[in-house]
Structures are given as structure tokens and as C-alpha cells.
Design an enzyme around this catalytic site. Structure first.
Site, PDB file in Angstrom:
ATOM      1  N   GLU A 196      40.248 -60.611 -64.089  1.00  0.00           N
ATOM      2  CA  GLU A 196      38.900 -60.406 -63.606  1.00  0.00           C
ATOM      3  C   GLU A 196      38.361 -59.748 -65.071  1.00  0.00           C
ATOM      4  O   GLU A 196      37.758 -58.661 -65.114  1.00  0.00           O
ATOM      5  CB  GLU A 196      38.789 -59.404 -62.689  1.00  0.00           C
ATOM      6  N   ASP A 227      11.765 -73.932 -86.012  1.00  0.00           N
ATOM      7  CA  ASP A 227      10.979 -72.808 -85.813  1.00  0.00           C
ATOM      8  C   ASP A 227      11.224 -71.737 -87.101  1.00  0.00           C
ATOM      9  O   ASP A 227      12.497 -71.714 -87.425  1.00  0.00           O
ATOM     10  CB  ASP A 227      11.419 -72.319 -84.615  1.00  0.00           C
ATOM     11  N   HIS A 271      13.850 -68.854 -79.842  1.00  0.00           N
ATOM     12  CA  HIS A 271      13.715 -69.585 -81.186  1.00  0.00           C
ATOM     13  C   HIS A 271      14.254 -71.020 -80.846  1.00  0.00           C
ATOM     14  O   HIS A 271      13.547 -72.021 -81.490  1.00  0.00           O
ATOM     15  CB  HIS A 271      14.396 -68.864 -82.189  1.00  0.00           C
ATOM     16  N   ASP A 277      11.765 -73.004 -78.603  1.00  0.00           N
ATOM     17  CA  ASP A 277      10.643 -73.357 -79.587  1.00  0.00           C
ATOM     18  C   ASP A 277      10.996 -74.533 -80.392  1.00  0.00           C
ATOM     19  O   ASP A 277      10.041 -75.358 -80.559  1.00  0.00           O
ATOM     20  CB  ASP A 277      10.033 -72.299 -80.339  1.00  0.00           C
TER      21      ASP A 277
END
Length: 412
Positions: free
Chosen positions: A136, A261, A394, A397
Site C-alpha cells: 500500500e 513555450d 508549460h 502550451d
């Protein structure tokens, strides 16, 4: 050593994992998936077998909370010992909670990390701690806690191996979901579901419940039984496939698109390389470069191999001056067309695709941003707000700029 074939105890889906462990090609195996995938059963068997192969090492099995050990991992290890026909060779006790291999004195120890002092003071009776299992994984406090435990356990000895297992939480931003997207030498990540488990092992009631849930709550079914990261209903991109893109695939791409970008700090520069299969309406993102505090000259060196490719760049943030620099360096770079509605339209086009495939090893930052990009909620009402967040996007874009010739053509 054993009275049965391992293939009779392990689901066939774990064959590749077993081969990787047996070959010594990896030192960490992360098994994730949905309920009924039999991953814990497999790992308990694998841990016992690895212990027997290395007579100088001991094993530590952990969960976040100590009072969950007896009915989970301790019971699972006892099951594995019995199934392997080794019950007469092990002495298993609950006080202290340990399984001792009598021929050598090797121990399998069990700890909860809610009492870290016990773990820090652990001492092997001889040899060293060479095996660890975090069950887990997502319930632990985060990668730093897990890393600190590994640093404490794996000291000395020629051999070490770490097993980790968990059911992926719904939210992409959960640290365990991010963890499996990170590329690390020696680590193998494997996903399994109840669909890969022999039906006879699961029983009629389990299968009936698993088959009924999609009829009433498909999202819950995908999360609980298929182990998918389904989010909280606010994920912007529900068409992601985070999976490897091979060199062979990349060579077959007919059209490639590149976007840039701009940033400095804390916002980074981000370069994206993509390919688009218009017939299948599938976008492949296979290349990224990212960096902060990068001068244009330094960035030009980093992406110089794309000098002759058309690169569409962000016209904002001084983009016109940046593009002018790169054109002076000899790059085929121009500004993307930015106007009212261009962000919304570009993102909606990405959302409309049949699939966005991102290679997490080649493009870890891209995989992270696309996976974690979510609509914002009103802090008072909890309602989902319109529009797309202008943060941690970023790579999104850069991809949007790169594919502008495609989505603008379609818009017209």
C-alpha cells in the site's frame, strides 16, 4: 525446495515481472493495479524465493500503520510460505512478528511506519537487510519517507531489492501516481487487474460484483477494479495514454510538430516534439526539453538538432524578441498566432482527440502536467469553474503551439 510449480501459484500476467527479478536486471519492482489483481500474492511469493536465494540477507515488510500488519502482509507471507511447501522450514510468530527460515536463521520482519523508531533501531542477527516490501505504497507519507527508510535498510551487503505495491489513488497528483511516472534506472513498473487473474481464483461473488459496478458507476469501476487514475471529475484531459513510444514508432511518423513555450524562473522554458495521426485522431508526444534560467544561446544549443524544423513559439513573454534571436541563430522558428479564444480552442481540440499518448520516460514533465491538469473549483461552493487554469501548463502550451497548423485548419 518446493512441492508445486510456481506457475500454478502466480497469475500469468506476472511472468515478465518474475523474469526481470530472476535475471537480476532490476533492483526495484513496483506492482500497481486494481482489486483482485493478485499482485500482493505474487510479491509475497517472490520475496520468499529471493530470500532463499540469498542466505546472508534478511527481509523487512512494511505498511504505514502497524496494527494492519497481522491481517495483511504477515498473513500473506505465511500463505506464500505454505503454498511453496516450506511451512516445516519456517517458524512464524506474532510476538515478535517475524518469519524465521530455520536452516539459516534468516528473518522476514514486519514493521509499521507509525513507529519509525523501531525501524531505525533494527539490527539483523547476521548478514544484512537485503529485501524490502512497501505494501500500500500510496498510504506512506511520501517519497522522502520511503527514501529515508530505504537508506536506513540498505546499508552494506552485495544484494538489495525493493518491492512496492499499491492500488493507484483516484487523483493524478497523489505522490504514488507521480512516482511511477518517474524514470529510474533499475526500476520496473507493472500494472495488473482482475481481468488478468484466473477466474477460478476470484470466485463467483467477486466476479459478479466486478461486472455489476460498471453498470451503475463506470468511473468507480475503472478506479477500483481496473486501477485507473480517474481523478475527481475535474480532469481536463480524460483521453491520456501514458505509455512508451518506441524508436521504431517514431521512425514511422510522417508529420512531426514542434512547439516552444518561453520562461525563465520559476516558469521554465519548455520544448515539445509531437506527431499526429489524423486518421486515428491520436497525438503522440515523444520529446521534451525543459530548463530554468536558460539564456537563448544556451537553449539554442540544447535544441540545435531541430534547427531545420519548423518550431512554433509563444509570442508572449517577450516571444517576439526570443524568436528574433533564434532566427538569427539560423532556426526555422516563428511565433504562434495568439488571439481571443485561441487557448480555449486549442485545449478543446486536444480534449476532443481519441487519445493523447505521452511517453513518461522521454517526457516526464509533460506526462505530469497533462495528468494533473484539472479544472478549478469555487472554494466556497465546490462548483467547477469555467475556463482552464493558467498554471503548471508549460508543456500543454508548447504542444498547443506545435499543433496550431492542425487545429486552426480544422477550425476554419
Amino acid at each position: 525446495m518446493t512441492t508445486c510449480k510456481l506457475s500454478e501459484l502466480v497469475s500469468p500476467v506476472f511472468a515478465a515481472s518474475h523474469r526481470a527479478v530472476k535475471s537480476g536486471g532490476i533492483n526495484e519492482l513496483v506492482e500497481k493495479g486494481g482489486r483482485g489483481s493478485a499482485k500482493s500474492s505474487y510479491l509475497s511469493l517472490e520475496l520468499v524465493l529471493e530470500l532463499l536465494k540469498h542466505p546472508e540477507c534478511h527481509a523487512v515488510v512494511m505498511r504505514r500503520v502497524g496494527n494492519t500488519l497481522r491481517t495483511s502482509v504477515y498473513a500473506q507471507i505465511c500463505w506464500a510460505i505454505a503454498e511453496l511447501g516450506l511451512s516445516s522450514r519456517f517458524k512464524c510468530t506474532v510476538s515478535p512478528m517475524e518469519c524465521v527460515y530455520l536452516p539459516t536463521g534468516q528473518k522476514i520482519l514486519f514493521f509499521g511506519l507509525d513507529d519509525p523508531g523501531k525501524l531505525k533501531s533494527i539490527k539483523a542477527p547476521f548478514g544484512y537487510i537485503g529485501l524490502a516490501w512497501f505494501e500500500e505504497l500510496d498510504q506512506f507519507d511520501g517519497p522522502e519517507q520511503v527514501r529515508n527508510v530505504e537508506q536506513s535498510l540498505f546499508r552494506g551487503g552485495p544484494y538489495s531489492f525493493c518491492f512496492k505495491s499499491f492500488n493507484p489513488p483516484a487523483m493524478a497528483r497523489n505522490w504514488a501516481n507521480k512516482y511511477v511516472l518517474e524514470s529510474k534506472a533499475g526500476r520496473m513498473v507493472h500494472h495488473s487487474t482482475y481481468l488478468t487473474t484466473p477466474e477460478a481464483w476470484l470466485g463467483g461473488r467477486f466476479l459478479s460484483d466486478a461486472r455489476h459496478l460498471p453498470e451503475t458507476n463506470e468511473t468507480a469501476s475503472r478506479h477500483e477494479y481496473l486501477g485507473e487514475v480517474v481523478g475527481s471529475g475535474t480532469a481536463v484531459f480524460e483521453n491520456l495514454r501514458i505509455e512508451p513510444i518506441t524508436d521504431k514508432q517514431i521512425k514511422t511518423f510522417d508529420y512531426r510538430y514542434f512547439g516552444q513555450d518561453w520562461g525563465w524562473y520559476p516558469d521554465p522554458n519548455h520544448f515539445a516534439g509531437c506527431a499526429y495521426d489524423s486518421g486515428a485522431r491520436t497525438l503522440y508526444i515523444y520529446e521534451e526539453f525543459r530548463g530554468c534560467r536558460q539564456s537563448n544561446a544556451a537553449w539554442a544549443e540544447k535544441i540545435r538538432h531541430h534547427m531545420n524544423d519548423l518550431i512554433l513559439a509563444d509570442p508572449g513573454s517577450g516571444g517576439d524578441r526570443n524568436v528574433a534571436d533564434f532566427r538569427a541563430y539560423g532556426f526555422r522558428m516563428r511565433e504562434a498566432r495568439k488571439g481571443p479564444g485561441s487557448v480555449d480552442y486549442g485545449v478543446k481540440w486536444l480534449q476532443s482527440l481519441a487519445a493523447i499518448v505521452i511517453d513518461p520516460e522521454r517526457c516526464p514533465e509533460t506526462a505530469k502536467e497533462f495528468s494533473e491538469y484539472e479544472y478549478e473549483r469555487d472554494p466556497k461552493t465546490g462548483e467547477v469553474l469555467e475556463g482552464y487554469p493558467d498554471a503548471a501548463n508549460h508543456s500543454i502550451d508548447a504542444v498547443r503551439y506545435a499543433l496550431e497548423p492542425v487545429w486552426r485548419r480544422r477550425g476554419q
